[in-house]
Design a protein around this motif. Structure first.
Motif, mmCIF file in Angstrom:
data_model
loop_
_atom_site.group_PDB
_atom_site.id
_atom_site.type_symbol
_atom_site.label_atom_id
_atom_site.label_comp_id
_atom_site.label_asym_id
_atom_site.label_seq_id
_atom_site.Cartn_x
_atom_site.Cartn_y
_atom_site.Cartn_z
ATOM 1 N N SER A 83 0.818 -1.190 -0.074
ATOM 2 C CA SER A 83 0.071 -0.018 -0.033
ATOM 3 C C SER A 83 0.782 1.316 0.118
ATOM 4 C CB SER A 83 -0.948 -0.080 1.137
ATOM 5 O OG SER A 83 -1.982 -1.127 1.411
ATOM 6 N N GLN A 84 2.040 1.163 0.797
ATOM 7 C CA GLN A 84 2.817 2.419 0.672
ATOM 8 C C GLN A 84 3.440 2.662 -0.593
ATOM 9 O OE1 GLN A 84 6.377 1.916 3.026
ATOM 10 N NE2 GLN A 84 6.376 4.229 3.619
ATOM 11 N N PHE A 85 3.922 1.748 -1.295
ATOM 12 C CA PHE A 85 4.329 1.778 -2.697
ATOM 13 C C PHE A 85 3.492 2.236 -3.730
ATOM 14 C CE2 PHE A 85 8.047 -0.692 -1.165
ATOM 15 C CZ PHE A 85 9.270 0.211 -2.033
ATOM 16 N N ALA A 86 2.093 1.827 -3.642
ATOM 17 C CA ALA A 86 1.123 1.960 -4.338
ATOM 18 C C ALA A 86 0.479 3.598 -4.261
ATOM 19 C CB ALA A 86 -0.170 1.084 -3.896
ATOM 20 N N ARG A 87 0.998 4.228 -3.276
ATOM 21 C CA ARG A 87 0.843 5.749 -2.914
ATOM 22 C C ARG A 87 1.902 6.568 -3.590
ATOM 23 N NH1 ARG A 87 0.443 5.839 3.253
ATOM 24 N NH2 ARG A 87 0.681 8.069 2.835
ATOM 25 N N LEU A 88 2.982 6.076 -4.346
ATOM 26 C CA LEU A 88 3.804 6.796 -4.919
ATOM 27 C C LEU A 88 3.007 7.557 -6.281
ATOM 28 C CD1 LEU A 88 7.063 4.693 -4.537
ATOM 29 C CD2 LEU A 88 6.454 6.804 -3.646
ATOM 30 N N ARG A 89 3.790 8.841 -6.327
ATOM 31 C CA ARG A 89 3.355 9.289 -7.648
ATOM 32 C C ARG A 89 3.566 8.398 -8.837
ATOM 33 N NH1 ARG A 89 6.709 14.543 -10.210
ATOM 34 N NH2 ARG A 89 5.164 15.111 -12.039
ATOM 35 N N PHE A 90 4.611 7.742 -8.965
ATOM 36 C CA PHE A 90 4.895 6.599 -10.043
ATOM 37 C C PHE A 90 4.818 5.131 -9.340
ATOM 38 C CE2 PHE A 90 6.497 10.419 -12.017
ATOM 39 C CZ PHE A 90 5.638 10.917 -13.126
ATOM 40 N N ALA A 91 3.865 4.686 -9.064
ATOM 41 C CA ALA A 91 3.914 3.586 -8.204
ATOM 42 C C ALA A 91 4.600 2.269 -9.160
ATOM 43 C CB ALA A 91 2.377 3.007 -8.001
ATOM 44 N N PRO A 92 5.463 1.532 -8.439
ATOM 45 C CA PRO A 92 6.138 0.379 -9.075
ATOM 46 C C PRO A 92 5.131 -0.684 -9.572
ATOM 47 C CG PRO A 92 6.356 0.101 -6.850
ATOM 48 C CD PRO A 92 5.753 1.709 -6.990
ATOM 49 N N TRP A 93 5.362 -1.432 -10.645
ATOM 50 C CA TRP A 93 4.736 -2.289 -11.308
ATOM 51 C C TRP A 93 4.971 -3.433 -10.516
ATOM 52 C CZ3 TRP A 93 7.517 -1.621 -16.798
ATOM 53 C CH2 TRP A 93 6.815 -0.638 -17.135
ATOM 54 N N MET A 94 4.031 -4.685 -10.610
ATOM 55 C CA MET A 94 4.227 -5.833 -9.776
ATOM 56 C C MET A 94 4.427 -6.815 -10.688
ATOM 57 S SD MET A 94 0.977 -4.877 -7.242
ATOM 58 C CE MET A 94 0.895 -3.089 -6.805
ATOM 59 N N LEU A 95 5.430 -7.989 -10.227
ATOM 60 C CA LEU A 95 5.556 -9.149 -10.921
ATOM 61 C C LEU A 95 5.600 -10.118 -10.131
ATOM 62 C CD1 LEU A 95 6.865 -9.881 -13.724
ATOM 63 C CD2 LEU A 95 9.110 -9.803 -12.802
ATOM 64 N N LEU A 96 4.782 -11.092 -10.623
ATOM 65 C CA LEU A 96 4.462 -12.305 -9.851
ATOM 66 C C LEU A 96 5.299 -13.342 -10.566
ATOM 67 C CD1 LEU A 96 0.390 -12.467 -9.550
ATOM 68 C CD2 LEU A 96 2.147 -12.204 -7.787
ATOM 69 N N ASP B 79 -7.316 -22.910 -8.886
ATOM 70 C CA ASP B 79 -7.245 -21.857 -9.625
ATOM 71 C C ASP B 79 -5.996 -21.478 -9.898
ATOM 72 O OD1 ASP B 79 -7.683 -19.191 -10.575
ATOM 73 O OD2 ASP B 79 -8.966 -18.184 -9.106
ATOM 74 N N PRO B 80 -5.608 -21.528 -11.125
ATOM 75 C CA PRO B 80 -4.213 -21.211 -11.401
ATOM 76 C C PRO B 80 -3.739 -19.577 -11.509
ATOM 77 C CG PRO B 80 -5.547 -21.442 -13.641
ATOM 78 C CD PRO B 80 -6.511 -21.541 -12.418
ATOM 79 N N VAL B 81 -4.696 -18.678 -11.111
ATOM 80 C CA VAL B 81 -4.364 -17.256 -11.459
ATOM 81 C C VAL B 81 -4.687 -16.660 -9.917
ATOM 82 C CG1 VAL B 81 -4.043 -16.610 -13.749
ATOM 83 C CG2 VAL B 81 -6.728 -16.937 -12.440
ATOM 84 N N SER B 82 -4.735 -17.514 -8.974
ATOM 85 C CA SER B 82 -5.255 -17.113 -7.632
ATOM 86 C C SER B 82 -4.535 -16.178 -7.187
ATOM 87 C CB SER B 82 -5.451 -18.484 -6.643
ATOM 88 O OG SER B 82 -4.148 -19.035 -6.508
ATOM 89 N N HIS B 83 -3.287 -16.135 -7.221
ATOM 90 C CA HIS B 83 -2.260 -14.914 -6.697
ATOM 91 C C HIS B 83 -2.636 -13.537 -7.427
ATOM 92 C CE1 HIS B 83 0.102 -18.772 -5.927
ATOM 93 N NE2 HIS B 83 0.700 -17.868 -5.008
ATOM 94 N N LEU B 84 -2.949 -13.698 -8.813
ATOM 95 C CA LEU B 84 -3.305 -12.505 -9.673
ATOM 96 C C LEU B 84 -4.688 -11.913 -9.139
ATOM 97 C CD1 LEU B 84 -3.183 -10.387 -11.851
ATOM 98 C CD2 LEU B 84 -4.155 -12.101 -13.256
ATOM 99 N N ARG B 85 -5.630 -12.805 -8.696
ATOM 100 C CA ARG B 85 -6.869 -12.513 -8.344
ATOM 101 C C ARG B 85 -6.841 -11.967 -6.742
ATOM 102 N NH1 ARG B 85 -11.057 -14.372 -10.768
ATOM 103 N NH2 ARG B 85 -11.061 -15.976 -12.457
ATOM 104 N N TYR B 86 -5.863 -12.489 -6.072
ATOM 105 C CA TYR B 86 -5.542 -11.827 -4.722
ATOM 106 C C TYR B 86 -5.140 -10.334 -4.744
ATOM 107 C CZ TYR B 86 -3.730 -10.757 -0.122
ATOM 108 O OH TYR B 86 -3.383 -10.365 1.015
ATOM 109 N N LEU B 87 -4.009 -10.141 -5.763
ATOM 110 C CA LEU B 87 -3.854 -8.779 -5.874
ATOM 111 C C LEU B 87 -4.641 -7.936 -6.587
ATOM 112 C CD1 LEU B 87 0.149 -9.218 -7.124
ATOM 113 C CD2 LEU B 87 -0.708 -8.486 -4.886
#
Length: 754
Positions: free
Chosen positions: A286-299, A334-342
């Motif tokens: 959540s802290q990173f998501a608040r940045l002006r240019f938030a980072p992408w996430m890589l599973l 569910d093969p995309v459960s990690h994605l769904r959680y994010l």
């Protein structure tokens, strides 16, 4: 006060860009990419070269080593082994429109920081070939693994610096763990480090003895420093199952993290068997998501795209962290459960505080301070200030308290004379009239404004605003030349002098000089609102701001401007000791630089007038006749830094006492932008962003080191400017030694004109 945004009607939705990484996925075809997009991924990673290329490079090194053995020579012949250009068999990557949805992975089997010259030489060739070809194909983002443990970090950094010039739009992301070692899995294969000469055991022992939590950050600091804080270089930061200390998390938060990598091992399993993140991990995200240019996430390695179907994914229920049942935990189908959680976390992000919503898009955006004495502000600038939900309410409280305290003192001369100097569009005038209504104390209100355009609006408000009702005396004048209020018996005195002249560093918009010029109209019992204000400082690490300034044109001058900026992506280098009740709280060590109080003693003004006429001895130290030297200030502040780090500048704040009643039980109304005291004095105030005094040459401070900050407020009677310098001291063997210092910063060429 310098703000370039207005409070949005509602908070914008949080956007997560989420990608898929699979170590066994050598190449991502358009079909696989399309399937990933159907499943909800925004991008995928792909290898640049094939196993065929890897085999060829390994054979090249083996042949070269055989040549050395046959020559019975221990010297490396020149030239070393040359890696031939890529062939169609070496890479399946081709220029595609969809390459914007791909992030390339440089071969993990190279060793750019190898201490073996042959391995390092070959690795650099491979890396340059891959990066150049990826850039040619239109892939602008390339992930490269960080230096191997025990490698030559400086040599690695040089290779990265060289590769940054291989493509005009190229962005390199160095894959590094937050601490310790990477958890990301790698495919089986022969790493080039296997061909390196053995490292002496003595060297390994020395390195193992010096392992510390900040070692990975230290490695990154070396890389980005040698690459001159390039904006084309960032971090792909692996978030591990075991998070480091909050101090180190905050340090990484201040760095240019472009990707947050979540390996499969980072996730926990809830009672229903679905992957979830722990509370600390959620807070970090959540802290990173608040940045002006938030980072992408890589599973990373959470599923295989080639065996996943979108229909099976859509038919699975969406899990939440709160789900629980009596069933035993097991891996869901569910093969995309990690994605769904994010995606679930994306929809449930906490609301931003008012200051962040107000400054949305302006975090870490450097702005030159206003010069309201020399510039006439636009109406929209005034309007932004007036949206503050706290400041004007606090001003009204202060005026009301002053009216009540003065009522008995001036009962024979009621109405009480209230003058708003620097009235702008009149918000303080309105508050003064409302304070008069709420207390039942009659006032004679004067509004003084030098801006001819705002003067027009003030007159219109006086004629049309029911509260004003033509009762306000509107004067077009610089407050320093205003003749004073005209009362029935002639020129009179002001009982309450109200102003909002404060800047981000309290005095940087010349509030002391302005109020000196109008103080002669204040009665002996008169009150100034504000009554006093203090400037405060703390050293900060802010690579983003430093990189921004490096990328700008111009020379030394850009480093000599104190910038107004909504500081967001930073780390405080000096902290106050934690209290027993809040051991995890990181409270910055913000110290007072100097203070001003109003009204000032009359003999100070008398002496200033004498000096202005040239009749009071020597001229001022920095030019002029010294008539404003009573408003010069200086300080020397010492900050102990608990952790090693790099100081990129000084963050400045202010506190002000608008009014403190004369009686002990009287009301005290204060405003603050100091992060230590703002919550208790003026929570959610948005009128002022902090100020930043940058350092052209950042200074490194070791763990337990001391930063000594020297700062001056200088004046030559025509302008005011600041000078600042930072020194680093460290106690070694019981003796205090100076390790370094910054260049002197001076804003004289950008001084505030009087």
């Amino acid at each position: 006060m310098n703000i370039g945004a207005s409070l949005p009607p509602e908070e914008p939705a949080t956007i997560f860009y989420i990608g898929h990484h699979e170590t066994d996925q050598r190449h991502v075809s358009n079909e696989v990419l399309s399937q990933a997009e159907d499943l909800g991924y925004d991008f995928v990673t792909t290898s640049i070269t094939t196993p065929t290329f890897h085999t060829a490079v390994v054979s090249l090194i083996q042949d070269y080593q055989d040549l050395l053995q046959r020559a019975c020579s221990t010297q490396v012949p020149s030239p070393g082994p040359l890696v031939p250009p890529l062939t169609p068999q070496d890479s399946t990557l081709t220029p595609e429109d969809s390459d914007t949805s791909r992030i390339a992975i440089a071969s993990e089997w190279i060793d750019l920081g190898s201490t073996d010259p042959v391995v390092a030489y070959v690795s650099r060739q491979v890396f340059n070939l891959e990066v150049a070809y990826a850039a040619f194909c239109g892939v602008s983002n390339v992930i490269v693994h960080g230096p191997a443990e025990g490698g030559d970090v400086v040599q690695y950094a040089r290779a990265i610096q060289e590769a940054l010039g291989l493509g005009p739009y190229l962005q390199l992301h160095v894959l590094m763990p937050m601490h310790g070692e990477l958890e990301t899995e790698y495919p089986d294969g022969r790493h080039l480090s296997e061909f390196a000469d053995a490292v002496p055991e003595e060297t390994l022992e020395d390195e193992s003895e010096d392992q510390g939590e900040y070692d990975v950050w230290e490695t990154w600091n070396t890389i980005r420093t040698l690459c001159s804080y390039s904006q084309k270089l960032s971090i792909a930061l692996e978030v591990q199952r075991q998070l480091p200390s909050l101090d180190l998390q905050t340090r990484w938060y201040s760095e240019p993290v472009r990707l947050l990598v979540f390996p499969r091992t980072t996730f926990l399993r809830n009672a229903k068997g679905y992957p979830v993140l722990s509370k600390p991990h959620q807070q970090l995200l959540s802290q990173f998501a608040r940045l002006r240019f938030a980072p992408w996430m890589l599973l990373s390695d959470v599923g295989t795209l080639t065996t996943t179907t979108s229909e099976s994914a859509r038919s699975s229920p969406e899990p939440t962290p709160a789900e629980a049942s009596d069933k035993p935990k097991e891996k869901p189908k569910d093969p995309v459960s990690h994605l769904r959680y994010l995606r679930h976390l994306q929809q449930t992000q906490p609301s931003r505080p008012p200051i962040e919503r107000f400054g949305q898009g302006y975090q870490d955006y450097l702005q030159s301070p206003l010069q309201p004495l020399t510039d006439n502000l636009e109406s929209v600038t005034y309007e932004v200030f007036e949206k503050d939900p706290v400041k004007y309410e606090w001003y009204e409280r202060a005026i009301a308290a002053a009216l009540r305290d003065l009522k008995d003192t001036v009962q024979d001369t009621i109405p009480i004379v209230v003058a708003v100097v620097g009235a702008g569009r009149g918000p303080l005038v309105t508050r003064a009239l409302q304070a008069s209504q709420s207390t039942g104390i009659t006032i004679d209100c004067w509004a003084v404004e030098k801006n001819p355009n705002a003067y027009v609006l003030l007159q219109r408000r006086n004629a049309t605003d029911p509260l004003w009702n033509n009762s306000v005396h509107v004067e077009k004048s610089d407050m320093r030349h205003w003749p004073g209020p005209v009362l029935k018996h002639g020129l009179g005195k002001v009982d309450i002098l109200v102003s909002e002249l404060l800047g981000s560093f309290a005095d940087n918009e010349l509030s002391p000089e302005c109020l000196d010029g109008v103080q002669n109209h204040l009665s002996d019992h008169g009150v100034s609102i504000p009554q006093s204000y203090t400037a405060h400082l703390t050293p900060i690490a802010s690579p983003r701001l430093h990189s921004d300034l490096l990328s700008r044109g111009g020379g030394q001058e850009k480093w000599d401007i104190p910038y107004v900026v909504l500081l967001h992506q930073l780390d405080y280098l000096s902290l106050l000791p934690p209290t027993p009740s809040s051991s995890e709280t990181r409270t910055p060590n913000v110290q007072q630089a100097w203070s001003f109080a109003h009204p000032i003693p009359h003999h100070h003004l008398s002496h200033a007038h004498l000096r202005a006429g040239g009749g009071a001895g020597a001229p001022g130290w920095v030019g002029g006749d010294g008539s404003n030297e009573h408003n010069a200030r200086s300080c020397t502040l010492r900050f102990t830094c608990q952790k090693r780090g790099v100081c990129h500048g000084l963050a400045g704040y202010f506190e002000t006492v608008l009014y403190a009643g004369a009686k002990a039980e009287g009301e005290k109304v204060e405003l603050s932008t100091n992060p230590v005291t703002m919550e208790g004095k003026s929570k959610d105030m948005i009128s002022w962003f902090p100020i930043c005094f940058p350092l052209k040459t950042p200074v490194y401070v070791p763990e337990g080191g001391e930063l000594v900050v020297s700062m001056w407020r200088q004046t030559d009677d025509r302008s005011v400017w600041y000078e600042w310098v930072v020194e680093v001291w460290h106690t070694v063997g019981g003796k205090k030694r100076k390790l370094g210092m910054s260049e002197m910063g001076t804003s004289r060429k950008n001084a505030c004109l009087m």
